[in-house]
Design an enzyme around this catalytic site. Sequence first.
Site, PDB file in Angstrom:
ATOM      1  N   LYS A  27      23.433  50.424 -23.114  1.00  0.00           N
ATOM      2  CA  LYS A  27      24.279  51.174 -22.193  1.00  0.00           C
ATOM      3  C   LYS A  27      24.797  50.268 -21.087  1.00  0.00           C
ATOM      4  O   LYS A  27      26.006  50.226 -20.805  1.00  0.00           O
ATOM      5  CB  LYS A  27      23.470  52.345 -21.603  1.00  0.00           C
ATOM      6  CG  LYS A  27      24.316  53.348 -20.866  1.00  0.00           C
ATOM      7  CD  LYS A  27      23.444  54.476 -20.332  1.00  0.00           C
ATOM      8  CE  LYS A  27      22.979  55.392 -21.456  1.00  0.00           C
ATOM      9  NZ  LYS A  27      21.769  56.145 -21.087  1.00  0.00           N
ATOM     10  N   ARG A  97      19.593  56.052 -15.120  1.00  0.00           N
ATOM     11  CA  ARG A  97      19.295  56.231 -16.543  1.00  0.00           C
ATOM     12  C   ARG A  97      18.607  54.997 -17.117  1.00  0.00           C
ATOM     13  O   ARG A  97      18.903  53.881 -16.713  1.00  0.00           O
ATOM     14  CB  ARG A  97      20.581  56.420 -17.344  1.00  0.00           C
ATOM     15  CG  ARG A  97      21.381  57.613 -16.947  1.00  0.00           C
ATOM     16  CD  ARG A  97      22.567  57.725 -17.872  1.00  0.00           C
ATOM     17  NE  ARG A  97      23.655  58.413 -17.197  1.00  0.00           N
ATOM     18  CZ  ARG A  97      24.528  59.194 -17.832  1.00  0.00           C
ATOM     19  NH1 ARG A  97      24.431  59.361 -19.143  1.00  0.00           N
ATOM     20  NH2 ARG A  97      25.483  59.800 -17.174  1.00  0.00           N
ATOM     21  N   GLY A 106      16.234  60.200 -26.327  1.00  0.00           N
ATOM     22  CA  GLY A 106      15.136  61.124 -26.033  1.00  0.00           C
ATOM     23  C   GLY A 106      13.948  60.451 -25.408  1.00  0.00           C
ATOM     24  O   GLY A 106      12.933  61.072 -25.142  1.00  0.00           O
ATOM     25  N   MET A 108      13.837  59.106 -22.442  1.00  0.00           N
ATOM     26  CA  MET A 108      13.733  59.564 -21.063  1.00  0.00           C
ATOM     27  C   MET A 108      14.952  60.367 -20.666  1.00  0.00           C
ATOM     28  O   MET A 108      16.048  60.077 -21.111  1.00  0.00           O
ATOM     29  CB  MET A 108      13.589  58.378 -20.128  1.00  0.00           C
ATOM     30  CG  MET A 108      12.838  58.760 -18.859  1.00  0.00           C
ATOM     31  SD  MET A 108      13.110  57.587 -17.549  1.00  0.00           S
ATOM     32  CE  MET A 108      14.240  58.508 -16.522  1.00  0.00           C
ATOM     33  N   ARG A 342      29.662  53.300 -27.524  1.00  0.00           N
ATOM     34  CA  ARG A 342      28.771  52.650 -28.498  1.00  0.00           C
ATOM     35  C   ARG A 342      29.386  52.793 -29.878  1.00  0.00           C
ATOM     36  O   ARG A 342      30.283  53.618 -30.072  1.00  0.00           O
ATOM     37  CB  ARG A 342      27.375  53.252 -28.459  1.00  0.00           C
ATOM     38  CG  ARG A 342      27.390  54.745 -28.699  1.00  0.00           C
ATOM     39  CD  ARG A 342      25.985  55.322 -28.554  1.00  0.00           C
ATOM     40  NE  ARG A 342      26.063  56.785 -28.601  1.00  0.00           N
ATOM     41  CZ  ARG A 342      25.077  57.596 -28.265  1.00  0.00           C
ATOM     42  NH1 ARG A 342      23.948  57.101 -27.813  1.00  0.00           N
ATOM     43  NH2 ARG A 342      25.210  58.900 -28.357  1.00  0.00           N
ATOM     44  N   HIS A 459       7.620  55.195 -65.825  1.00  0.00           N
ATOM     45  CA  HIS A 459       8.599  55.381 -66.898  1.00  0.00           C
ATOM     46  C   HIS A 459       9.702  56.332 -66.446  1.00  0.00           C
ATOM     47  O   HIS A 459      10.897  56.046 -66.586  1.00  0.00           O
ATOM     48  CB  HIS A 459       7.892  55.928 -68.147  1.00  0.00           C
ATOM     49  CG  HIS A 459       8.833  56.198 -69.278  1.00  0.00           C
ATOM     50  ND1 HIS A 459       9.369  57.447 -69.517  1.00  0.00           N
ATOM     51  CD2 HIS A 459       9.360  55.365 -70.194  1.00  0.00           C
ATOM     52  CE1 HIS A 459      10.177  57.358 -70.551  1.00  0.00           C
ATOM     53  NE2 HIS A 459      10.185  56.122 -70.994  1.00  0.00           N
ATOM     54  N   SER A 769      15.288  34.935 -67.345  1.00  0.00           N
ATOM     55  CA  SER A 769      15.582  36.174 -66.654  1.00  0.00           C
ATOM     56  C   SER A 769      14.265  36.684 -66.089  1.00  0.00           C
ATOM     57  O   SER A 769      13.320  36.940 -66.842  1.00  0.00           O
ATOM     58  CB  SER A 769      16.183  37.182 -67.634  1.00  0.00           C
ATOM     59  OG  SER A 769      16.450  38.384 -66.967  1.00  0.00           O
ATOM     60  N   CYS A 836      16.172  40.757 -64.053  1.00  0.00           N
ATOM     61  CA  CYS A 836      16.518  42.019 -64.710  1.00  0.00           C
ATOM     62  C   CYS A 836      15.503  43.107 -64.427  1.00  0.00           C
ATOM     63  O   CYS A 836      15.498  44.141 -65.058  1.00  0.00           O
ATOM     64  CB  CYS A 836      16.708  41.821 -66.206  1.00  0.00           C
ATOM     65  SG  CYS A 836      15.220  41.255 -67.051  1.00  0.00           S
ATOM     66  N   TYR A 856      22.500  35.332 -61.338  1.00  0.00           N
ATOM     67  CA  TYR A 856      22.960  36.713 -61.349  1.00  0.00           C
ATOM     68  C   TYR A 856      21.791  37.686 -61.200  1.00  0.00           C
ATOM     69  O   TYR A 856      20.634  37.309 -61.374  1.00  0.00           O
ATOM     70  CB  TYR A 856      23.726  37.023 -62.647  1.00  0.00           C
ATOM     71  CG  TYR A 856      22.844  37.042 -63.876  1.00  0.00           C
ATOM     72  CD1 TYR A 856      22.179  38.207 -64.271  1.00  0.00           C
ATOM     73  CD2 TYR A 856      22.659  35.894 -64.634  1.00  0.00           C
ATOM     74  CE1 TYR A 856      21.357  38.208 -65.379  1.00  0.00           C
ATOM     75  CE2 TYR A 856      21.844  35.893 -65.749  1.00  0.00           C
ATOM     76  CZ  TYR A 856      21.188  37.063 -66.122  1.00  0.00           C
ATOM     77  OH  TYR A 856      20.366  37.071 -67.212  1.00  0.00           O
TER      78      TYR A 856
END
Lengths: 879, 879
Positions: A27, A97, A106, A108, A342, A459, A769, A836, A856
């Site tokens: 803030k 604040r 929340g 404060m 924000r 599974h 792989s 994989c 990959y």
Amino acid sequence: MSKKYVYFFANGKADGNAKMKDILGGKGANLAEMTNIGVPVPPGFTISAEVCDYYYKHDRTYPEGLKDEVNNAMKRLEEVTGKKFGDVESPLLVSVRSGAAISMPGMMDTILNLGLNDETVKGLEKATNNLRFAYDAYRRFIQMFGDVVLKIPHDEFEEILDEAKKKKGVKLDTELDADDLKEIVEEYKKLYRKHGKEFPQDPWDQLWKAIDAVFGSWMNERAIKYREIHGIKEGDLLGTAVNIVAMVFGNMGEDSGTGVAFTRNPSTGEKKYYGEFLPNAQGEDVVAGIRTPLPLDELRNRMPDVYEQLVQVFETLEKHYKDMQDVEFTIEKKKLYLLQTRTGKRTAQAAVRIAVDMVNEGIITKEEAVMRVTPEQVEQLLHPTFDPAERAKAKVIAKGLPASPGAATGRVFFDPKTAEEEAQNAPVLLVRPETSPEDIGGMAAAQGILTARGGMTSHAAVVARGMGKPCVVGCEEIGIDEEAKLFRVGDVEVKEGEWVSIDGSTGEVMLGKIPTIVPRGLEGPIATLLQWADEIRKLGVRANADIPRDAEAARNFGAEGIGLCRTEHMFFEKDRIPVVRRMIVAKTVEQRQKALDELLPMQKEDFKGLFRVMKGYPVTIRLLDPPLHEFLPQEDEQIKEVAEQMGISFEELKQIVEDLKEFNPMLGHRGCRLAITYPEIAVMQTKAIIGAAIELKKEENIEVIPEIMIPLVGHINEIRYLKQFIKETADKMIEESGVDLKYTIGTMIEVPRAAITADEIAKEAEFFSFGTNDLTQMTFGFSRDDAGKFLKEYVEKEILEVDPFRILDRTGVGKLVEMGTKLGRSTRPNLKVGICGEHGGEPSSIEFCHMVGLDYVSCSPYRVPVARLAAAQAAVKHG
Amino acid sequence: MSKKYVYFFANGKADGNAKMKDILGGKGANLAEMTNIGVPVPPGFTISAEVCDYYYKHDRTYPEGLKDEVNNAMKRLEEVTGKKFGDVESPLLVSVRSGAAISMPGMMDTILNLGLNDETVKGLEKATNNLRFAYDAYRRFIQMFGDVVLKIPHDEFEEILDEAKKKKGVKLDTELDADDLKEIVEEYKKLYRKHGKEFPQDPWDQLWKAIDAVFGSWMNERAIKYREIHGIKEGDLLGTAVNIVAMVFGNMGEDSGTGVAFTRNPSTGEKKYYGEFLPNAQGEDVVAGIRTPLPLDELRNRMPDVYEQLVQVFETLEKHYKDMQDVEFTIEKKKLYLLQTRTGKRTAQAAVRIAVDMVNEGIITKEEAVMRVTPEQVEQLLHPTFDPAERAKAKVIAKGLPASPGAATGRVFFDPKTAEEEAQNAPVLLVRPETSPEDIGGMAAAQGILTARGGMTSHAAVVARGMGKPCVVGCEEIGIDEEAKLFRVGDVEVKEGEWVSIDGSTGEVMLGKIPTIVPRGLEGPIATLLQWADEIRKLGVRANADIPRDAEAARNFGAEGIGLCRTEHMFFEKDRIPVVRRMIVAKTVEQRQKALDELLPMQKEDFKGLFRVMKGYPVTIRLLDPPLHEFLPQEDEQIKEVAEQMGISFEELKQIVEDLKEFNPMLGHRGCRLAITYPEIAVMQTKAIIGAAIELKKEENIEVIPEIMIPLVGHINEIRYLKQFIKETADKMIEESGVDLKYTIGTMIEVPRAAITADEIAKEAEFFSFGTNDLTQMTFGFSRDDAGKFLKEYVEKEILEVDPFRILDRTGVGKLVEMGTKLGRSTRPNLKVGICGEHGGEPSSIEFCHMVGLDYVSCSPYRVPVARLAAAQAAVKHG
């Protein structure tokens, strides 16, 4: 020289800026930034979060010099506002604040109107010419201060207020007049005294008490809990900053007001301002919900100049922050003030659209756009979701593990066959204690799958994700009685055929039928964004697919090949399983060969189907992997039935089933171990693969790049032994065909020993792989079928941060992946290396794959878009 | 200059020596060596094995210069013998023999008397004044040459010989006279012609054909097979050398003879010459066994001077070779010739005795002595063995895996309880499909264990080795019918109570009762040798022991502590299992605590017993490890029984049993995972360990060094979590007791992830113990309970050289051991690291442990002596 603790901002000039969130909080940093870029912000100053840090390290005391700095800042504030703190004529009022670097809503409450007392309230009356307003502000301040700073129960203030209204016979606060409020102020003061306290008349006293309260709130129970829940660790943040800002009032009449706005539509992403506005009101009135706010357009009608100014601010903010902003503003007598800005939260759809639009608008780069959308948001776009309104009404009866995202609704069936039949009439939900490969038909037919046992990689979970089907597993609360065809949760009894809904993204199980909304797939902005991702990423993205339908889905989602085709799934098809079983019970090589000869044309057709879809892209085919017992019935009843079909005795089949039983099938006779015992199976599969490739080339002139993958290799000699058979078979076929066909032989790295001795194995393997599902099982020593029980506990007790079957464990399993890759390439520099396992579709794991230099990732078709994005994000992050 | 290929030896001077085995072969090198040290050897020369290498690399041709070198050598041989090759007056005859660096008996026959032809045979007659002798020599030469060099079937020569004897009506060769032999010579020549060949009259032709034959024999089927069987790989050896030596004749009358001798008794090791002697005979006569040889002492009576000379030679050879020798000698007219010397084969007992004696005699060092005995020999000394004579008569009916060495004989019983009862009457043999922890009583009572299933590290094998009890596992041929109380192998049916014998060193199963010979244990020379081993070795040697009896055995065998005490074995005791079961079925922490409270004093007594025996030595105690279902009955019948005992319903217990079932128990809820779910179990065990130590210290002033070991850790947080509970419990007890007690907390490294992240884990663990059984299972992905099926095939197909559960896999599992040790010590330099898997007692694995710098090995008590020796050998070998 003492350290600087206070950062002032006013009149277009601020000590701080947006980059200083660590010490000014979100803030405070944004208030400074807005000031600097000329956005109208009420003047004020921020006390650094470093003070908070000091405060807790020094027994709740402040650093030397802070007092002076605050005094100076207040003096400057008086100068720029032309008011004086505590002055009876023109009192300076401020809000106080909290604000940390990470938003902690929340944590404060806010204190407004600080600076009012029995004297200054009169000054306020004069300044506003409104007695009631002044006393209402005073009344509110005393209440807030008592509640927030002195911890006098909020209810007791409310009681006094209620009492006053009752006495007067009115219902709303606004119906109380100045006198009433004056009386209430006195009652409030009495309440302070009742609690042994005194409302401080000295504004400085008020100010420091409020500052104490904000810093004190950093360690209150609520804040600690919040950080715990959101994984914010000690040391991540210095603490909270304190923002002290001159008050502006939106409740000074019809030329005043307050509002919140988004610079674009946070739901759809549309480039259109979106917000609400309440004339003659303060922020808390919006929250209280007493009056209905007006749409932002109304502001244009009422105060066109202010609206125009606001729009200018929106433009400035977006250009400056390069993202959609969520702002709070107040208009005091036609003068606009921004109180906060924000980055706005948004839906998945909006995130994608905004990112793409902003690239087209020249605001951000493609790389930035790719970083703006989370993989989870891409995923959300791909799975059906419940209609939020209907969902809110549903009754959640149980919660399991969110195994495959998406919403599913259907009538529950416990038997896969029945589910398959019933699915032709109306949607069904398959509910099983756990699933097995034989349930595949029922699973395919169902809208979603719910199991009582199993973990994130059971599974059911794996298959469901592969199918892109919602799935909740390990929902132990549901007591399934298969015989009675029902399940029970507490008193609730759900019978076969009754409607139930599951949310695969949360694991929740709900009673009844909840309508779902279907995703639109890869069209529009998401398609554009992922194209950009493709330009950026270095990792290839393939899919795990066993049948043409899945392969097509994979292609539609952007897969560049198949990284894993599990051939055994073909063996479970209705017309094949009897032949497969004959192969298993064969007593001689000849009998086995006969069954294999029957399977050959079927497998060949399977591969032709896949190759046809994947035209020109590589297809990695894994040879038969599961232990043979998975293909045989296990229960006496079924054994009897199958024995009859096969024309052998019950006893004989039962004996075979018994002989194939293993204590730890995971570590048993499977993978390449099967092919070493029965090389003729590998030979048949090679014939099917190479035969399919040759025929497609000849008949349809389709290029095929088959990669034959030998599973579960742990020793170079395993692949060396099988390679002989495969090469001999393939080379002979290719030579005889006269077709120019290239193929490679490689292995899955899924046994720890394979990773450890990868330099050896790469002498034979042309590609690797990583099968990280099994690699995780063996590296941790966790059976994924059994670990559900204690893994949950492990995460709860913080022994593991996350389920390693979901997110690749970088320290352990990842080290093996890295070691295997390095060792493999030390022998064969051009070794192609992929992954994989299920991790191939999980963003953090994909990032890791990028970091260790894999070629990959391969994942289920429905995760391909997620993988494309995650791979691009990894490239942006790590180069 | 051309390379030297021919090495001459004569008259005390040789070109070669004993170190040149690689090129001269064992025989040639030792002939040269003996010549050099003045032992009487007939003169001759050796053609280098390098020629053999050249021969095969150059299409069966010889290197340039060889012919000249051989000619020169023959010329020198003529000079030193005073005879001439091919001379009619005084012909030089030679023997031609092969000889590689590694002895390959039976690879090729010897050719004797080369140089004889129709003319020189007359010269031999003159020289010996013996017509019959001369023609017998000629007849033998033609036959040998035809058989060995020209491959004319040996039988056809024998037929001619038999025909001649039949014609003359005699039975023995010796009954044939010179004329008969002359006729046979002619018949032999005809036989050559029948095969299209001609007996070469030219001695040079004979010589080169013989040399060709020897080199050619290197690649004959028999030789290739031999090398294959003995694991001699291509490249290990250059080839064979060829030894050409002047003939000497032991068959020249009563002042001649031939014999073989050992310089010490090869059976007992006694320092006493041991051999046989045959007067007037050639070597082949001894082998033919026609006449009974006389003991060596007889030589002393007949030719005392020669005997004295032979004794001198023995002394010279032993001093020179520093080992017991096995020699061949010939006496030609009172002149002694040594034809061969080599290190003599010996029994285990002899090996140890000779080694120890030679140290005492100042011949060898202690280090050399330790290297002279193999670990297998030490093992043989410790287990009962069958009386060899009786054993020879026994009928072998089946063969399984040799799981625990030694001989056992007993009446078979299939039910552990019955076996236990019957053992009180007479020895029993427990025969089971496989064993489980519940069978422990029957196993302990039996002489030996025979199972149809399981591998080298199955439950039966591990427990049997732990007990030092003979065991044969995985004997799949025996079809056990538990109901009918019998087993069948083919037609043979063995009923309960019938006698059977098993040989745990070979895996053989024999019918009937075979008497055994009991080892004498660690007394006499073996005790001395192992004391020396202790001085040399750097690795500590501990034992795996769970009860005081085993611990005592371990101490007697020289263990320096307990490396693994498996606490769960204590849980299976009759009086405990009901309490353990109550702990498992407990529904509340309170119920569980109550059961644990009952177990506490029992466990404490267990530990006191162990500590008392191990006074002053460290004792590593592993917390509860196996999955809980192992403590519950599995069959309905038993569940019913136990439920009744426990006072709960069958259904309830059945449900618990079902809930605890796992797909892969190996990778399931066990090890530290149990303790994380139920920390109260770890707390109870800590109380028992620390309580026992405190009480022993207080009551008996016994020092205790407890090492608390947490099993199956794979993540630092697991040990971190449990350490809190253990430390808190232990420290509080120690403080309250006022006793000064040190204890450490460490972990087993048995999950691959633990080895990979050992640097992390060592932050918490004060010691590591590699559990290489499980580590091997998970690194290879082999379940030891199931892998038996395919591991056998793997070894047969040469995919694995050896069973990795028997010999530590250095490349894979070993790499993890090395990595774990290094990483662990990088965090904690003084980390104590040991091994407690089965490999801790296996010599090659122990060598590896030494090489990677472990602190100690731990093995079953009966393997402690083996481990002590192997550790010393590793230290000698690697420093």
